[in-house]
Design a protein around this motif. Structure first.
Motif, PDB file in Angstrom:
ATOM      1  N   ALA A  33       0.785  -1.226  -0.107  1.00  0.00           N
ATOM      2  CA  ALA A  33       0.049  -0.028  -0.063  1.00  0.00           C
ATOM      3  C   ALA A  33       0.883   1.188   0.115  1.00  0.00           C
ATOM      4  O   ALA A  33       0.558   2.284  -0.574  1.00  0.00           O
ATOM      5  CB  ALA A  33      -0.888  -0.037   1.212  1.00  0.00           C
ATOM      6  N   HIS A  34       1.575   1.214   0.697  1.00  0.00           N
ATOM      7  CA  HIS A  34       2.827   2.416   0.963  1.00  0.00           C
ATOM      8  C   HIS A  34       3.609   2.590  -0.400  1.00  0.00           C
ATOM      9  O   HIS A  34       3.963   3.594  -1.020  1.00  0.00           O
ATOM     10  CB  HIS A  34       3.602   2.372   1.985  1.00  0.00           C
ATOM     11  CG  HIS A  34       2.756   2.617   3.262  1.00  0.00           C
ATOM     12  ND1 HIS A  34       2.074   3.657   3.757  1.00  0.00           N
ATOM     13  CD2 HIS A  34       2.795   2.076   4.473  1.00  0.00           C
ATOM     14  CE1 HIS A  34       1.542   3.461   4.863  1.00  0.00           C
ATOM     15  NE2 HIS A  34       1.988   2.471   5.303  1.00  0.00           N
ATOM     16  N   GLU A  36       2.776   1.771  -3.286  1.00  0.00           N
ATOM     17  CA  GLU A  36       1.666   2.463  -4.444  1.00  0.00           C
ATOM     18  C   GLU A  36       1.298   3.894  -4.088  1.00  0.00           C
ATOM     19  O   GLU A  36       1.246   4.740  -4.988  1.00  0.00           O
ATOM     20  CB  GLU A  36       0.446   1.618  -4.405  1.00  0.00           C
ATOM     21  CG  GLU A  36      -0.653   1.968  -5.352  1.00  0.00           C
ATOM     22  CD  GLU A  36      -1.937   1.338  -5.426  1.00  0.00           C
ATOM     23  OE1 GLU A  36      -2.849   1.520  -6.251  1.00  0.00           O
ATOM     24  OE2 GLU A  36      -1.892   0.378  -4.749  1.00  0.00           O
ATOM     25  N   ARG A  37       1.244   4.301  -2.835  1.00  0.00           N
ATOM     26  CA  ARG A  37       0.988   5.650  -2.361  1.00  0.00           C
ATOM     27  C   ARG A  37       2.228   6.498  -2.544  1.00  0.00           C
ATOM     28  O   ARG A  37       2.122   7.615  -3.241  1.00  0.00           O
ATOM     29  CB  ARG A  37       0.709   5.638  -0.897  1.00  0.00           C
ATOM     30  CG  ARG A  37       0.265   7.022  -0.467  1.00  0.00           C
ATOM     31  CD  ARG A  37       0.082   6.964   1.155  1.00  0.00           C
ATOM     32  NE  ARG A  37       1.511   6.374   2.030  1.00  0.00           N
ATOM     33  CZ  ARG A  37       2.594   7.215   2.012  1.00  0.00           C
ATOM     34  NH1 ARG A  37       2.296   8.612   1.900  1.00  0.00           N
ATOM     35  NH2 ARG A  37       3.603   6.992   2.849  1.00  0.00           N
ATOM     36  N   ALA A  38       3.302   6.028  -2.176  1.00  0.00           N
ATOM     37  CA  ALA A  38       4.611   6.987  -2.204  1.00  0.00           C
ATOM     38  C   ALA A  38       5.791   6.303  -2.516  1.00  0.00           C
ATOM     39  O   ALA A  38       6.584   6.350  -1.338  1.00  0.00           O
ATOM     40  CB  ALA A  38       4.545   8.014  -1.033  1.00  0.00           C
ATOM     41  N   ALA A 226       2.830  10.646   7.841  1.00  0.00           N
ATOM     42  CA  ALA A 226       3.776  10.050   6.834  1.00  0.00           C
ATOM     43  C   ALA A 226       4.987  10.887   6.523  1.00  0.00           C
ATOM     44  O   ALA A 226       6.112  10.339   6.068  1.00  0.00           O
ATOM     45  CB  ALA A 226       2.866   9.923   5.527  1.00  0.00           C
ATOM     46  N   GLY A 253       3.348   4.926   7.145  1.00  0.00           N
ATOM     47  CA  GLY A 253       4.049   5.453   5.821  1.00  0.00           C
ATOM     48  C   GLY A 253       5.129   6.624   5.970  1.00  0.00           C
ATOM     49  O   GLY A 253       5.278   7.196   5.355  1.00  0.00           O
TER      50      GLY A 253
END
Length: 555
Positions: A33-34, A36-38, A226, A253
């Motif tokens: 998930a992280h 994909e996010r950043a 994050a 994150g």
């Protein structure tokens, strides 16, 4: 299902709170998930012993973890297998942990300060299939593996011989960028062996869900965002280093700064350079920092919001000195390996006056209120809930409670006797105007001094000893005495150039304590035995007071 299994399941559920599921079902899903996010955000900044700095973004970290997982598969590692480590704080150790979790394998971190008998017990008892070792421990690892049939492979993680290490292999990937492997939240993630002073260590079994629930609670409690950074100076063979400063920042994150060990000489410098918002320590490290406050000079640490402190006895005096000297807030907390890590902590949103009140006005610094992933209470020996201001055993329930001690049915039956996890710690709670329960720990039940049938808290006496001018550190020790069963002794380490004698220590303590609580004998030393996580090993000092066994002390 046995009565003990039923009690364990009860202890893993809330009594008065709603469910507390983590945002991610598994650790690999959290990484994905992280990514994909950043993908280009920093996750891990690692320093080695020479001060060399290595940085991994989330994408880079995920790639290394994926390749390491492929390497473990080549060694035959499957879900449920145990992967032991002879390691310390190193980026390759972190990669190895997450690679094992990617495969639903279980990490067994071995504390390298343990004696050889305990290391062998842990490797055999856990039924570890693979032993991963940093270069400096490789020779030991090979020697142990030769005599332990369950270890099929020994692999070096660093050094000239590490090119075939799982964390170095570049051929093959077990996962794609989305970490599509099917993982289970209930998969065993860690077996952490307790560092007791006697008897065989007990293996605490923690699942991926345990780690994620505590990480969620800690991230939310500390308002970790994050774009913020934590710092790890504690050993990552223990849940504190693993959960607080590896899993929690990843959950949020955020990023983390991994140090090979704690060093007063670079603590403030690293906080300043890396813009650290939260550092996690134990009380002994606060004392080390106070020994040379000048080391902070010249470093801009306005970025530091607070310091998390637990895993050992913190005195009011030490906390006051640290907060006043460095103008840095200490968020005192409490937890055990058996409850994943922290179960309670002082609220971050307290006003300065409220914070001082709970840290300074009760004789003990409060360990705070139960964090979201836990419920806490005070029980009597029969499992009945006790009211405010009444001392009893601290008990805990909720989704951070362990699966149990590995292959220790008798220990499990005792620890979960009443459907809560029994901590073995004595404490009490007080309520604030909002009705929140602020807890306090007064000592290990097995370390309580039982003088003439009366239970005395060693922490209360510690507070007095450590308030005596010239005392660097003082511990109350219950020693065997023919007249009262146990008597109160004081083990004291003096400040440099201090010239206090036993009579002066005893008189100073008597000025604040009644006779039955006051130390009757004093032993001076140069250091106090501690575990690798900074907990005082008080019971190891009992033998120092053997000469007073037959002495009757009179007021």
């Amino acid at each position: 299902m046995t009565d003990t299994q039923t009690n364990i399941r009860l202890a893993q559920t809330f009594r008065n709170k709603e469910a507390f599921p983590p945002a991610f079902p598994t650790i690999p899903a959290m990484i994905a998930a992280h990514v994909e996010r950043a993908p280009d955000a920093t996750y891990l900044v690692g320093y080695d012993a020479k001060g060399t700095r290595t940085v991994f973004t989330y994408r880079q970290f995920a790639d290394r973890v994926s390749r390491a997982a492929a390497g473990l598969v080549k060694l035959g590692v499957k879900p449920g297998d145990r992967v032991a480590t002879f390691a310390s704080n190193h980026v390759e150790t972190v990669i190895a942990y997450f690679a094992a979790w990617t495969l639903d394998a279980c990490v067994v971190p071995v504390n390298m300060t343990e004696d050889d008998d305990r290391k062998q017990f842990i490797l055999e008892n856990s039924n570890a299939k693979v032993l991963l070792a940093l270069g400096e421990y490789m020779e030991q690892a090979v020697e142990f593996a030769e005599n332990i049939p369950n270890i099929a492979h020994v692999v070096q993680l660093t050094g000239d011989e590490a090119e075939n290490s799982p964390t170095k292999w570049n051929s093959g990937r077990i996962l794609n960028s989305q970490f599509s492997i099917l993982n289970s939240p209930t998969a065993e993630a860690l077996i952490v062996y307790t560092s007791g002073t006697t008897g065989a260590p007990k293996g605490v079994v923690l699942t991926q869900n345990n780690l994620l629930c505590d990480a969620r609670a800690l991230a939310e409690w500390n308002s970790l965002e994050a774009d913020q950074r934590m710092m790890c100076v504690l050993p990552i063979h223990h849940v504190n280093g693993i959960v607080v400063t590896l899993v929690t920042p990843l959950y949020a994150g955020a990023s983390t700064v991994l140090n090979p060990r704690f060093s007063p000489s670079n603590f403030w410098e690293r906080i300043s350079k890396e813009k650290v918002r939260i550092a996690s320590v134990v009380p002994t490290l606060l004392a080390f920092l106070l020994e040379n406050p000048g080391l902070r000079e010249g470093h801009h640490v306005e970025c530091l919001s607070h310091i998390i402190c637990g895993a050992g006895p913190l005195t009011v005096d030490l906390a006051r000195q640290f907060e006043d000297t460095f103008n840095a807030r200490v968020l005192h907390g409490y937890g055990l390996s058996e409850t994943t890590c922290y179960s309670s902590m002082l609220p971050l949103a307290l006003t300065p006056d409220e914070h001082k009140h709970w840290m300074r006005d009760f004789g003990f610094p409060s360990i705070g209120t139960a964090i979201p992933g836990c419920e806490m209470a005070i029980h009597d020996p029969e499992g009945n809930t006790l009211p405010p201001s009444t001392r009893g055993e601290i008990v805990i329930c909720g989704p951070t409670v362990m699966e149990g001690y590995f292959n220790r049915p008798e220990s499990n039956a005792e620890a979960f006797a009443h459907g809560w996890f029994r901590s073995g710690d004595e404490g009490f709670f007080e309520k604030d105007e909002q009705g929140r329960e602020f807890f306090f720990i007064t000592g290990r039940i097995k370390e309580l001094i039982i003088r003439g049938g009366v239970n005395l808290s060693p922490f209360e006496i510690d507070e007095v000893l450590n308030g005596i001018e010239g005392v660097k550190c003082g511990l109350a020790v219950g020693f065997e005495n023919r007249w009262y069963g146990e008597e109160v002794g004081a083990y004291v380490v003096l400040e440099e150039n201090a010239t206090l004698d036993a009579e002066t220590i005893i008189a100073a303590a008597r000025a604040h304590l009644p006779f039955h609580k006051s130390p009757k004998a004093v032993v001076f030393g140069t250091e106090i035995p501690v575990t690798s996580t900074g907990k005082y090993q008080r019971n190891k000092l009992k033998a120092s007071f053997a000469e007073w066994k037959d002495v009757q002390f009179k007021s």
